[in-house]
Design a protein around this motif. Structure first.
Motif, PDB file in Angstrom:
ATOM      1  N   UNK A  97     -24.742   5.259   3.846  1.00  0.00           N
ATOM      2  CA  UNK A  97     -23.391   5.562   3.362  1.00  0.00           C
ATOM      3  C   UNK A  97     -22.622   4.880   4.263  1.00  0.00           C
ATOM      4  N   UNK A  98     -21.561   3.992   3.334  1.00  0.00           N
ATOM      5  CA  UNK A  98     -20.455   3.376   4.105  1.00  0.00           C
ATOM      6  C   UNK A  98     -20.980   1.671   4.396  1.00  0.00           C
ATOM      7  N   UNK A  99     -22.271   1.577   4.317  1.00  0.00           N
ATOM      8  CA  UNK A  99     -22.757   0.249   4.782  1.00  0.00           C
ATOM      9  C   UNK A  99     -22.192  -0.730   3.883  1.00  0.00           C
ATOM     10  N   UNK A 100     -21.778  -1.948   4.709  1.00  0.00           N
ATOM     11  CA  UNK A 100     -21.258  -3.145   4.162  1.00  0.00           C
ATOM     12  C   UNK A 100     -21.563  -4.223   4.787  1.00  0.00           C
ATOM     13  N   UNK A 123     -24.308  11.704  -2.364  1.00  0.00           N
ATOM     14  CA  UNK A 123     -24.748  10.763  -3.438  1.00  0.00           C
ATOM     15  C   UNK A 123     -23.995   9.539  -3.955  1.00  0.00           C
ATOM     16  N   UNK A 124     -22.772   9.829  -4.226  1.00  0.00           N
ATOM     17  CA  UNK A 124     -21.886   8.852  -4.756  1.00  0.00           C
ATOM     18  C   UNK A 124     -21.709   7.857  -3.631  1.00  0.00           C
ATOM     19  N   UNK A 125     -21.837   8.171  -2.385  1.00  0.00           N
ATOM     20  CA  UNK A 125     -21.655   7.135  -1.445  1.00  0.00           C
ATOM     21  C   UNK A 125     -22.847   6.210  -1.350  1.00  0.00           C
ATOM     22  N   UNK A 126     -23.922   6.675  -1.531  1.00  0.00           N
ATOM     23  CA  UNK A 126     -25.227   5.852  -1.619  1.00  0.00           C
ATOM     24  C   UNK A 126     -24.987   5.073  -2.975  1.00  0.00           C
TER      25      UNK A 126
END
Length: 232
Positions: A97-100, A123-126
């Motif tokens: 989650x939140x990985x960039x 789920x939506x973050x994934x």
């Protein structure tokens, strides 16, 4: 030595030898679990030599066969203990989650049925992380639970070379969420894991993809478990 359980997230549980991750995955268990047909499915769905971002790589169960097939793999996991077991791939210790990473990949891989996260926001973050990292013309490969996966219990199947996995139960935990209890039995050790899962009908799954800026390209397996999604 029994794994420490104090760190495990609410709704999750685990027993067995060796260290445990916050979602109840036993590092020693995941080191020995077989990859099965998953690397073959992935390799057949993407170009040879593609760059792959593997989200939630664990101890490298799928990573290692992909590297052996000539793919360039960046393997992401939040557990440093898992990443210590990964060989031949670039590793990134981070939550999904939140990985960039500021990079684009030919293929983003979201296996282990992570798309069934019990919290829809997670789920939506994934899926947002998948969309953020897939190159134009690339694809996202997603592993789903099979139809009736939560209803056909108890059930068991062999684990090569000498183990057995038993899905013992799947019970209501909260509206739309199931608590799943699994046993992994080997001659020298037994592990158990309890985790939360939100079943998704095909239409619900496809709606979640749409929300994340993805669409179904095709279902790669007859049971609908593996999906190739495309950026839109």
């Amino acid at each position: 030595m029994e794994g420490m359980t104090a760190q495990i997230r609410e709704g999750f549980a685990a027993t067995g030898p060796g260290p445990l991750t916050p979602d109840g995955c036993a590092v020693d268990l995941y080191t020995r679990l077989p990859a099965g047909t998953q690397p073959d499915i992935i390799a057949a769905a993407v170009p040879a030599g593609a760059s792959i971002l593997e989200l939630g790589c664990g101890a490298g169960r799928v990573t290692h066969p992909l590297v052996e097939r000539g793919f360039t793999v960046t393997a992401v996991d939040e557990s440093p203990m898992m990443l210590e077991r990964v060989r031949g791939a670039r590793t990134v210790e981070a939550p999904i989650q939140g990985l960039d990473l500021g990079e684009l990949f030919d293929v983003v891989l979201l296996g282990s049925c992570l798309v069934h996260a019990h919290d829809p926001a997670v789920r939506q973050e994934l899926l947002a992380t998948c969309r953020r990292h897939v190159a134009a013309g690339g694809c996202v490969l997603i592993q789903r639970e099979g139809a009736d996966w939560h209803d056909q219990v108890p059930r068991e199947s062999p684990l090569e070379p000498d183990g057995t996995v038993r899905v013992v139960s799947s019970t209501d935990y909260a509206p739309g969420v199931r608590s799943v209890h699994v046993e992994y039995v080997y001659p020298d050790a037994t592990w158990t894991q309890t985790f939360l899962s939100r079943p998704l009908a095909r239409a619900e799954f496809e709606d979640a993809l749409t929300e994340a800026g993805l669409s179904v390209g095709d279902y790669l397996t007859d049971d609908g478990v593996w999906v190739r999604a495309l950026p839109v």
